[in-house]
Design a protein around this motif. Structure first.
Motif, PDB file in Angstrom:
ATOM      1  N   ILE A  83       0.898  -1.154   0.000  1.00 13.86           N
ATOM      2  CA  ILE A  83       0.000   0.000   0.000  1.00 13.86           C
ATOM      3  C   ILE A  83       0.935   1.202   0.000  1.00 13.86           C
ATOM      4  CG2 ILE A  83      -1.806   1.257   1.238  1.00 13.86           C
ATOM      5  CD1 ILE A  83      -2.704  -1.547   0.254  1.00 13.86           C
ATOM      6  N   GLN A  84       0.878   2.007  -1.032  1.00  7.71           N
ATOM      7  CA  GLN A  84       1.817   3.108  -1.214  1.00  7.71           C
ATOM      8  C   GLN A  84       1.670   4.196  -0.153  1.00  7.71           C
ATOM      9  OE1 GLN A  84       4.360   3.172  -3.466  1.00  7.71           O
ATOM     10  NE2 GLN A  84       3.703   1.082  -3.938  1.00  7.71           N
ATOM     11  N   PHE A 134      -4.256   6.409   1.342  1.00  7.89           N
ATOM     12  CA  PHE A 134      -5.598   6.704   1.851  1.00  7.89           C
ATOM     13  C   PHE A 134      -5.549   7.812   2.900  1.00  7.89           C
ATOM     14  CE2 PHE A 134      -5.693   2.363   0.316  1.00  7.89           C
ATOM     15  CZ  PHE A 134      -6.893   2.297  -0.367  1.00  7.89           C
ATOM     16  N   SER A 135      -4.482   8.574   2.906  1.00  9.75           N
ATOM     17  CA  SER A 135      -4.277   9.635   3.893  1.00  9.75           C
ATOM     18  C   SER A 135      -5.482  10.578   3.959  1.00  9.75           C
ATOM     19  CB  SER A 135      -3.025  10.420   3.517  1.00  9.75           C
ATOM     20  OG  SER A 135      -2.812  11.468   4.425  1.00  9.75           O
ATOM     21  N   GLU A 136      -5.954  10.804   5.165  1.00  5.39           N
ATOM     22  CA  GLU A 136      -7.054  11.725   5.463  1.00  5.39           C
ATOM     23  C   GLU A 136      -8.367  11.367   4.772  1.00  5.39           C
ATOM     24  OE1 GLU A 136      -5.962  15.886   6.158  1.00  5.39           O
ATOM     25  OE2 GLU A 136      -3.895  15.302   5.652  1.00  5.39           O
ATOM     26  N   CYS A 137      -8.588  10.102   4.514  1.00  2.52           N
ATOM     27  CA  CYS A 137      -9.901   9.639   4.031  1.00  2.52           C
ATOM     28  C   CYS A 137     -10.775   9.495   5.278  1.00  2.52           C
ATOM     29  CB  CYS A 137      -9.762   8.311   3.279  1.00  2.52           C
ATOM     30  SG  CYS A 137      -8.918   8.467   1.700  1.00  2.52           S
ATOM     31  N   SER A 138     -11.349  10.578   5.705  1.00  4.10           N
ATOM     32  CA  SER A 138     -11.989  10.669   7.018  1.00  4.10           C
ATOM     33  C   SER A 138     -13.241   9.805   7.177  1.00  4.10           C
ATOM     34  CB  SER A 138     -12.306  12.124   7.357  1.00  4.10           C
ATOM     35  OG  SER A 138     -13.076  12.707   6.338  1.00  4.10           O
ATOM     36  N   ALA A 139     -13.884   9.398   6.112  1.00  2.00           N
ATOM     37  CA  ALA A 139     -15.092   8.564   6.226  1.00  2.00           C
ATOM     38  C   ALA A 139     -14.779   7.068   6.208  1.00  2.00           C
ATOM     39  CB  ALA A 139     -16.064   8.889   5.101  1.00  2.00           C
ATOM     40  N   SER A 163      -1.768 -10.838  -0.355  1.00  2.70           N
ATOM     41  CA  SER A 163      -0.518 -10.550  -1.066  1.00  2.70           C
ATOM     42  C   SER A 163       0.238  -9.357  -0.481  1.00  2.70           C
ATOM     43  CB  SER A 163      -0.804 -10.297  -2.542  1.00  2.70           C
ATOM     44  OG  SER A 163      -1.706  -9.213  -2.680  1.00  2.70           O
ATOM     45  N   VAL A 164      -0.444  -8.480   0.245  1.00  3.83           N
ATOM     46  CA  VAL A 164       0.186  -7.263   0.767  1.00  3.83           C
ATOM     47  C   VAL A 164       1.215  -7.617   1.842  1.00  3.83           C
ATOM     48  CG1 VAL A 164      -0.195  -5.107   2.047  1.00  3.83           C
ATOM     49  CG2 VAL A 164      -1.737  -5.749   0.201  1.00  3.83           C
ATOM     50  N   GLN A 165       2.448  -7.118   1.626  1.00  8.37           N
ATOM     51  CA  GLN A 165       3.538  -7.351   2.568  1.00  8.37           C
ATOM     52  C   GLN A 165       3.975  -6.089   3.293  1.00  8.37           C
ATOM     53  OE1 GLN A 165       6.787  -9.388   0.652  1.00  8.37           O
ATOM     54  NE2 GLN A 165       5.443 -10.930  -0.213  1.00  8.37           N
ATOM     55  N   GLU A 166       3.581  -4.919   2.774  1.00  8.11           N
ATOM     56  CA  GLU A 166       4.001  -3.665   3.386  1.00  8.11           C
ATOM     57  C   GLU A 166       2.898  -2.621   3.291  1.00  8.11           C
ATOM     58  OE1 GLU A 166       7.486  -0.236   2.984  1.00  8.11           O
ATOM     59  OE2 GLU A 166       7.704  -2.127   1.901  1.00  8.11           O
ATOM     60  N   ILE A 167       2.732  -1.902   4.386  1.00  4.26           N
ATOM     61  CA  ILE A 167       1.818  -0.760   4.420  1.00  4.26           C
ATOM     62  C   ILE A 167       2.712   0.471   4.543  1.00  4.26           C
ATOM     63  CG2 ILE A 167      -0.062   0.371   5.659  1.00  4.26           C
ATOM     64  CD1 ILE A 167      -0.964  -2.471   6.531  1.00  4.26           C
ATOM     65  N   GLY A 168       2.716   1.322   3.512  1.00  3.93           N
ATOM     66  CA  GLY A 168       3.654   2.435   3.385  1.00  3.93           C
ATOM     67  C   GLY A 168       3.426   3.590   4.342  1.00  3.93           C
ATOM     68  N   ASN A 169       4.401   4.498   4.343  1.00  4.37           N
ATOM     69  CA  ASN A 169       4.381   5.688   5.207  1.00  4.37           C
ATOM     70  C   ASN A 169       3.075   6.473   5.054  1.00  4.37           C
ATOM     71  OD1 ASN A 169       7.026   5.050   5.837  1.00  4.37           O
ATOM     72  ND2 ASN A 169       7.910   6.651   4.564  1.00  4.37           N
ATOM     73  N   GLY A 170       2.435   6.744   6.156  1.00  2.00           N
ATOM     74  CA  GLY A 170       1.246   7.584   6.158  1.00  2.00           C
ATOM     75  C   GLY A 170       0.075   7.073   5.349  1.00  2.00           C
ATOM     76  N   VAL A 229       5.757  -5.412   7.089  1.00  2.00           N
ATOM     77  CA  VAL A 229       6.147  -4.067   7.510  1.00  2.00           C
ATOM     78  C   VAL A 229       4.935  -3.143   7.617  1.00  2.00           C
ATOM     79  CG1 VAL A 229       7.516  -2.020   6.882  1.00  2.00           C
ATOM     80  CG2 VAL A 229       8.390  -4.310   6.346  1.00  2.00           C
ATOM     81  N   ILE A 230       4.862  -2.446   8.746  1.00  2.99           N
ATOM     82  CA  ILE A 230       3.933  -1.316   8.895  1.00  2.99           C
ATOM     83  C   ILE A 230       4.840  -0.107   9.066  1.00  2.99           C
ATOM     84  CG2 ILE A 230       2.104  -0.237  10.246  1.00  2.99           C
ATOM     85  CD1 ILE A 230       1.126  -3.042  11.004  1.00  2.99           C
ATOM     86  N   SER A 231       4.840   0.786   8.085  1.00  3.66           N
ATOM     87  CA  SER A 231       5.804   1.888   7.995  1.00  3.66           C
ATOM     88  C   SER A 231       5.432   3.091   8.861  1.00  3.66           C
ATOM     89  CB  SER A 231       5.943   2.316   6.532  1.00  3.66           C
ATOM     90  OG  SER A 231       6.410   1.249   5.745  1.00  3.66           O
ATOM     91  N   ASN A 232       6.307   4.112   8.801  1.00  3.88           N
ATOM     92  CA  ASN A 232       6.148   5.344   9.584  1.00  3.88           C
ATOM     93  C   ASN A 232       4.751   5.945   9.433  1.00  3.88           C
ATOM     94  OD1 ASN A 232       8.866   5.136  10.155  1.00  3.88           O
ATOM     95  ND2 ASN A 232       9.479   6.748   8.738  1.00  3.88           N
TER      96      ASN A 232
END
Length: 169
Positions: free
Chosen positions: A22-23, A27-32, A41-48, A67-70
């Motif tokens: 997940i780049q 989904f930053s600030e998707c408040s709903a 298949s997802v191995q990493e959840i990217g920064n923010g 990995v769960i990133s910064n």
């Protein structure tokens, strides 16, 4: 990227998805956004990735996540965490200010716990670490929380050196 998609309330991924990451800020600030289930298949959840998704209360993590990133879930509405055993890295501020978390148990393969990972989680009462991670960063929790661990473990030494409350398993 769906950044700032304020009306997005759910996201579905195909079972056949080959998505590996997940780049950053996806989904930053998707408040709903309230709930998300990742394909295995997802191995990493990217920064923010889910930065300030304040209504995101339920996350179904993939079985192969490493990995769960910064700041991936900075200031989200998560009420509980069921982290997969495959998880190895919880990076800096990954769950910073997730104020609805009360108890978190880290899976045994987490080798890196970045600084401030659960700091600012004002309702967090317990962080359970049942193994010896290679690295534990500064201020991973607030002073009001307690770390549950084994006597004599790296987590125990961390608590003693940093002045955190400890309960032994």
């Amino acid at each position: 990227m769906l950044r700032n998609a304020h009306k997005l309330s759910e996201t579905l991924f195909s079972n056949e998805s080959r998505l590996l990451k997940i780049q950053a800020d996806a989904f930053s600030e998707c408040s709903a956004l309230r709930e998300i289930s990742f394909p295995d298949s997802v191995q990493e959840i990217g920064n923010g990735s889910f930065y300030k998704c304040k209504n995101l209360s339920e996350v179904h993590f993939p079985e192969n996540l490493k990995v769960i990133s910064n700041q991936a879930f900075y200031s989200c509405g998560l009420t509980s965490l069921e982290l997969p055993d495959s998880l190895e890295i919880l990076d800096e501020s990954a769950f910073f200010k997730c104020n609805n978390l009360i108890t978190v148990t880290l899976p045994p393969n987490v080798r890196y716990i970045g600084k401030w990972v659960f700091h600012g989680c004002n309702r967090l009462q317990y962080l359970e670490i049942r193994h010896d991670p290679e690295y534990i960063g500064e201020w991973i929790i607030n002073r009001a929380a307690t770390i549950r661990c084994y006597k004599g473990s790296k987590a125990d030494r961390y608590c003693q050196e940093s002045g955190f409350k400890v309960e032994y398993l």
